[in-house]
Design a protein around this motif. Structure first.
Motif, short mmCIF file in Angstrom:
data_model
loop_
_atom_site.label_atom_id
_atom_site.label_comp_id
_atom_site.label_asym_id
_atom_site.label_seq_id
_atom_site.Cartn_x
_atom_site.Cartn_y
_atom_site.Cartn_z
N PHE A 1 -10.94 57.16 39.62
CA PHE A 1 -12.25 56.05 39.88
C PHE A 1 -12.43 54.97 38.60
N SER A 2 -12.43 55.53 37.84
CA SER A 2 -12.44 54.18 36.96
C SER A 2 -11.16 53.90 36.69
N VAL A 3 -10.35 54.09 36.45
CA VAL A 3 -8.93 53.75 36.26
C VAL A 3 -8.63 52.63 37.17
N LEU B 1 -10.70 51.28 39.56
CA LEU B 1 -11.53 49.93 38.77
C LEU B 1 -11.06 48.61 37.93
N ALA B 2 -10.87 49.40 37.08
CA ALA B 2 -10.59 49.05 35.37
C ALA B 2 -9.48 47.83 35.54
N THR B 3 -8.26 48.55 36.39
CA THR B 3 -7.12 47.69 36.82
C THR B 3 -7.03 46.43 37.48
N ILE B 4 -8.04 46.78 38.83
CA ILE B 4 -8.42 45.24 39.19
C ILE B 4 -9.40 44.56 38.56
N VAL B 5 -10.20 44.93 37.65
CA VAL B 5 -10.92 43.90 37.01
C VAL B 5 -10.37 43.13 35.72
N THR B 6 -9.26 44.61 34.95
CA THR B 6 -8.43 43.85 34.11
C THR B 6 -7.29 42.38 34.64
N VAL B 7 -7.07 43.47 35.58
CA VAL B 7 -5.90 41.92 36.37
C VAL B 7 -6.33 40.42 37.16
N ALA B 8 -7.48 40.47 37.81
CA ALA B 8 -8.65 39.71 38.40
C ALA B 8 -8.90 38.78 37.01
N ARG B 9 -9.49 39.27 36.15
CA ARG B 9 -10.06 38.43 34.90
C ARG B 9 -8.59 37.76 34.28
N THR B 10 -7.78 38.74 34.24
CA THR B 10 -6.43 37.82 33.18
C THR B 10 -5.97 36.97 33.75
N ALA B 11 -5.63 37.48 35.31
CA ALA B 11 -4.68 35.89 36.46
C ALA B 11 -6.00 35.04 36.53
N LEU C 1 -19.49 58.43 40.99
CA LEU C 1 -19.94 57.45 40.76
C LEU C 1 -20.63 56.87 39.45
N ALA C 2 -21.50 57.74 38.81
CA ALA C 2 -21.94 57.42 37.52
C ALA C 2 -20.68 58.09 37.05
N LEU C 3 -19.80 58.33 36.78
CA LEU C 3 -18.35 58.94 36.46
C LEU C 3 -17.47 57.45 35.94
N THR C 4 -17.91 57.87 36.77
CA THR C 4 -16.51 56.06 37.45
C THR C 4 -17.51 54.45 36.91
N LEU C 5 -18.78 54.17 36.45
CA LEU C 5 -19.06 53.05 36.52
C LEU C 5 -19.33 53.38 34.77
#
Length: 220
Positions: free
Chosen positions: A32-34, A36-46, A94-98
């Protein structure tokens, strides 16, 4: 009190069951962390949005600047106060994911920086853009470049699952506590737990090395 290895062997079946729960927690939390991180990375870059960039920076700073144990307690005890009732296992995941997502975002940013700009230009010249550009060209190269640090992060998540015993998640550490509270042989039982943690981390490390070698052969 003398060390009696028979207590270690007696505890192994239950410790193995706890290891399966630990591995499940780590796999789900990391997966789940990967995502979430992928979505954030793509959104931040794009998007190039400053608001998004500042929000992500604050989130990463908060996660890095506070102990994981405190974050676990916040998720487990604070969410019910605001009307979100989840069980210990869900709260732990959830805690581990965040927590892990904050580190994976930085790992993917480093992997993304290793992708040559020429790859973007070549893909666009072939008519690829947007979603197709990221899925077919950018993200595969980003993840291949990020394999070693991602494996290291997964082992950190795997070991961090021991903290979930504080919110009554019955994983490997909690099972160990239950066993030695009954037989009064903590050293023998924790030795068994140590072996289980080591075997899981060693297996992950070796699998990652084989995977990395496979990608290197393909690139060669």
């Amino acid at each position: 009190m003398k060390f009696d290895i028979s207590y270690t062997f007696d505890a192994l079946p239950r410790l193995f069951e706890g290891s399966l729960v630990t591995l499940t927690l780590a796999l789900l939390g990391f997966a789940f962390s990967v995502v979430l991180a992928t979505i954030v990375t793509v959104a931040r870059t794009a998007s190039k949005s400053r608001i998004l960039a500042y929000s992500v920076a604050i989130y990463i700073s908060f996660i890095r600047g506070t102990p994981l144990l405190v974050q676990i307690f916040l998720v487990f005890y604070v969410l019910p106060i605001v009307g979100i009732n989840i069980g210990p296992m869900s709260a732990g995941i959830l805690a581990l994911t965040l927590n892990s997502a904050a580190f994976v975002i930085e790992i993917l940013r480093g992997g993304l920086a290793s992708v040559p700009q020429g790859q973007f230009e070549a893909a666009r010249s072939l008519g690829l853009s947007g979603f197709a550009l990221w899925v077919k060209v950018v993200l595969p190269q980003t993840f291949m470049a990020s394999i070693p640090p991602l494996v290291n992060e997964f082992t950190q998540v795997l070991k961090a699952t021991a903290l979930l015993s504080t919110i009554t998640v019955v994983e490997l550490m909690r099972v160990s506590q239950q066993i030695y509270s009954n037989n009064y042989h903590p050293v023998e039982v924790l030795t068994g737990a140590f072996v289980m943690y080591f075997l899981m981390c060693f297996a992950v490390s070796r699998s990652a090395s084989l995977l990395e070698s496979k990608f290197e052969v393909k690139r060669a």
